[in-house]
Design a protein around this motif. Sequence first.
Motif, PDB file in Angstrom:
ATOM      1  N   PRO A 186     -23.615  -1.499  41.919  1.00  0.00           N
ATOM      2  CA  PRO A 186     -24.554  -0.944  42.902  1.00  0.00           C
ATOM      3  C   PRO A 186     -24.145   0.470  43.309  1.00  0.00           C
ATOM      4  CG  PRO A 186     -23.040  -2.455  43.977  1.00  0.00           C
ATOM      5  CD  PRO A 186     -22.760  -2.557  42.497  1.00  0.00           C
ATOM      6  N   VAL A 187     -25.104   1.247  43.794  1.00  0.00           N
ATOM      7  CA  VAL A 187     -24.847   2.617  44.232  1.00  0.00           C
ATOM      8  C   VAL A 187     -25.452   2.811  45.620  1.00  0.00           C
ATOM      9  CG1 VAL A 187     -24.795   3.542  41.890  1.00  0.00           C
ATOM     10  CG2 VAL A 187     -26.967   3.448  43.130  1.00  0.00           C
ATOM     11  N   LEU A 188     -25.054   3.869  46.306  1.00  0.00           N
ATOM     12  CA  LEU A 188     -25.688   4.212  47.570  1.00  0.00           C
ATOM     13  C   LEU A 188     -27.174   4.449  47.333  1.00  0.00           C
ATOM     14  CD1 LEU A 188     -23.059   6.646  49.131  1.00  0.00           C
ATOM     15  CD2 LEU A 188     -23.655   4.372  49.958  1.00  0.00           C
ATOM     16  N   TRP A 189     -28.000   3.887  48.184  1.00  0.00           N
ATOM     17  CA  TRP A 189     -29.436   3.876  47.870  1.00  0.00           C
ATOM     18  C   TRP A 189     -30.078   5.263  47.913  1.00  0.00           C
ATOM     19  CZ3 TRP A 189     -33.660   5.172  50.920  1.00  0.00           C
ATOM     20  CH2 TRP A 189     -33.447   5.344  52.280  1.00  0.00           C
ATOM     21  N   THR A 190     -29.444   6.228  48.594  1.00  0.00           N
ATOM     22  CA  THR A 190     -29.974   7.592  48.605  1.00  0.00           C
ATOM     23  C   THR A 190     -29.381   8.465  47.501  1.00  0.00           C
ATOM     24  OG1 THR A 190     -28.283   8.188  50.230  1.00  0.00           O
ATOM     25  CG2 THR A 190     -30.443   7.556  51.091  1.00  0.00           C
ATOM     26  N   GLN A 191     -28.467   7.914  46.728  1.00  0.00           N
ATOM     27  CA  GLN A 191     -27.729   8.685  45.722  1.00  0.00           C
ATOM     28  C   GLN A 191     -28.514   8.824  44.424  1.00  0.00           C
ATOM     29  OE1 GLN A 191     -23.930   6.971  44.821  1.00  0.00           O
ATOM     30  NE2 GLN A 191     -23.614   8.192  42.976  1.00  0.00           N
ATOM     31  N   PRO A 192     -28.656  10.049  43.900  1.00  0.00           N
ATOM     32  CA  PRO A 192     -29.267  10.219  42.578  1.00  0.00           C
ATOM     33  C   PRO A 192     -28.400   9.544  41.524  1.00  0.00           C
ATOM     34  CG  PRO A 192     -29.158  12.301  43.769  1.00  0.00           C
ATOM     35  CD  PRO A 192     -28.310  11.327  44.528  1.00  0.00           C
ATOM     36  N   ASP A 193     -29.024   8.816  40.608  1.00  0.00           N
ATOM     37  CA  ASP A 193     -28.232   8.113  39.599  1.00  0.00           C
ATOM     38  C   ASP A 193     -29.121   7.718  38.441  1.00  0.00           C
ATOM     39  OD1 ASP A 193     -29.534   5.864  41.089  1.00  0.00           O
ATOM     40  OD2 ASP A 193     -28.388   4.680  39.644  1.00  0.00           O
ATOM     41  N   GLY A 194     -28.519   7.096  37.469  1.00  0.00           N
ATOM     42  CA  GLY A 194     -29.258   6.578  36.328  1.00  0.00           C
ATOM     43  C   GLY A 194     -28.330   5.796  35.430  1.00  0.00           C
ATOM     44  N   ILE A 195     -28.885   4.854  34.695  1.00  0.00           N
ATOM     45  CA  ILE A 195     -28.117   4.049  33.750  1.00  0.00           C
ATOM     46  C   ILE A 195     -28.942   3.922  32.472  1.00  0.00           C
ATOM     47  CG2 ILE A 195     -29.036   1.901  34.725  1.00  0.00           C
ATOM     48  CD1 ILE A 195     -26.386   0.553  33.978  1.00  0.00           C
ATOM     49  N   THR A 196     -28.297   4.078  31.328  1.00  0.00           N
ATOM     50  CA  THR A 196     -29.037   3.999  30.064  1.00  0.00           C
ATOM     51  C   THR A 196     -29.217   2.540  29.640  1.00  0.00           C
ATOM     52  OG1 THR A 196     -27.065   4.100  28.664  1.00  0.00           O
ATOM     53  CG2 THR A 196     -28.043   6.209  29.352  1.00  0.00           C
ATOM     54  N   LEU A 197     -30.234   2.314  28.846  1.00  0.00           N
ATOM     55  CA  LEU A 197     -30.475   0.962  28.338  1.00  0.00           C
ATOM     56  C   LEU A 197     -29.336   0.522  27.423  1.00  0.00           C
ATOM     57  CD1 LEU A 197     -32.687  -1.125  28.776  1.00  0.00           C
ATOM     58  CD2 LEU A 197     -33.746  -0.385  26.654  1.00  0.00           C
ATOM     59  N   GLU A 198     -28.737   1.494  26.741  1.00  0.00           N
ATOM     60  CA  GLU A 198     -27.601   1.174  25.884  1.00  0.00           C
ATOM     61  C   GLU A 198     -26.437   0.621  26.697  1.00  0.00           C
ATOM     62  OE1 GLU A 198     -29.364   3.876  25.715  1.00  0.00           O
ATOM     63  OE2 GLU A 198     -30.160   3.951  23.667  1.00  0.00           O
ATOM     64  N   GLU A 199     -26.218   1.168  27.881  1.00  0.00           N
ATOM     65  CA  GLU A 199     -25.156   0.659  28.755  1.00  0.00           C
ATOM     66  C   GLU A 199     -25.452  -0.770  29.188  1.00  0.00           C
ATOM     67  OE1 GLU A 199     -23.367   3.681  31.713  1.00  0.00           O
ATOM     68  OE2 GLU A 199     -25.376   4.460  31.295  1.00  0.00           O
ATOM     69  N   ILE A 200     -26.715  -1.038  29.425  1.00  0.00           N
ATOM     70  CA  ILE A 200     -27.101  -2.374  29.885  1.00  0.00           C
ATOM     71  C   ILE A 200     -26.899  -3.415  28.792  1.00  0.00           C
ATOM     72  CG2 ILE A 200     -29.016  -3.793  30.735  1.00  0.00           C
ATOM     73  CD1 ILE A 200     -30.183  -1.202  31.944  1.00  0.00           C
ATOM     74  N   VAL A 201     -27.372  -3.135  27.584  1.00  0.00           N
ATOM     75  CA  VAL A 201     -27.282  -4.126  26.515  1.00  0.00           C
ATOM     76  C   VAL A 201     -25.869  -4.244  25.949  1.00  0.00           C
ATOM     77  CG1 VAL A 201     -29.698  -3.802  25.875  1.00  0.00           C
ATOM     78  CG2 VAL A 201     -27.941  -2.468  24.716  1.00  0.00           C
TER      79      VAL A 201
END
Length: 249
Positions: A186-201
């Motif tokens: 989880p991240v701070l809800w106001t924080q800009p972020d992103g996660i790639t689909l490759e990281e997920i799978v």
Amino acid sequence: MEVNVETRRCKKSGKFTLATLMGFIAVVGLLCLMINMAWQRTYGDFNDRSRLSFKTYAGRIGFAISLKSLNEPGNRLPLVNEYDEQGRPMHSWRVLLLPEMEAREFYDLYAFHEPWDSLHNLRLAENSLNYYESLFWQDDEANRKGLTPFRAIVSGDNKKTERLGDWGKNISKQNRPIIVLDFTNPVLWTQPDGITLEEIVSRVSLNDARMEGTLFIFADGSVKVLDEEDLVRLEAIAAEANGENAFDR
């Protein structure tokens, strides 16, 4: 007299053994209770009602994204993050979506001319509701810290103009996940972020006890919970294969 002494010794020994047994049972019972409490704290007593509530909540976010896209050029999906002229991430999609989430008051108080981690914006977030919190009580502590499991899926190119779903433009909206429920990171809800689909799978498993799988919000606003059976199809999507019918059930 000797017989009586031995009898008394036996009786005394018997009482000690019974007391020891009762103490042992009490200790085992306490350990079992502690283990059960630890298990509940980690995995929880999740039921269908809790999962349905969370899917409904995620659906609200999906609807807000669709609603915001109506006011975007060409009805495109919203930006993942806003950046300044130097290319530094300033504001998250979660903050940009607040008017559609019926949180206009926070949106109006938020200082968009300052970065998300400015003193003003951090204090504002600390003293306000977490609009993207987890509905499971196991995450109460994370909620109090302002953390959220709702994370945007990105291409990984760090483009300033990247919008939700841009990573898979060749994939139909109903098969293109744009938000993932990531309880692990989880991240701070106001924080800009992103996660790639490759990281997920690349994870060992998609199964999460909270949702009996991993919850995704798709580009058409729909919500689906994917499990291990969907992993191969998700990997195909991540490899930019044709996902036209990948998640039709």
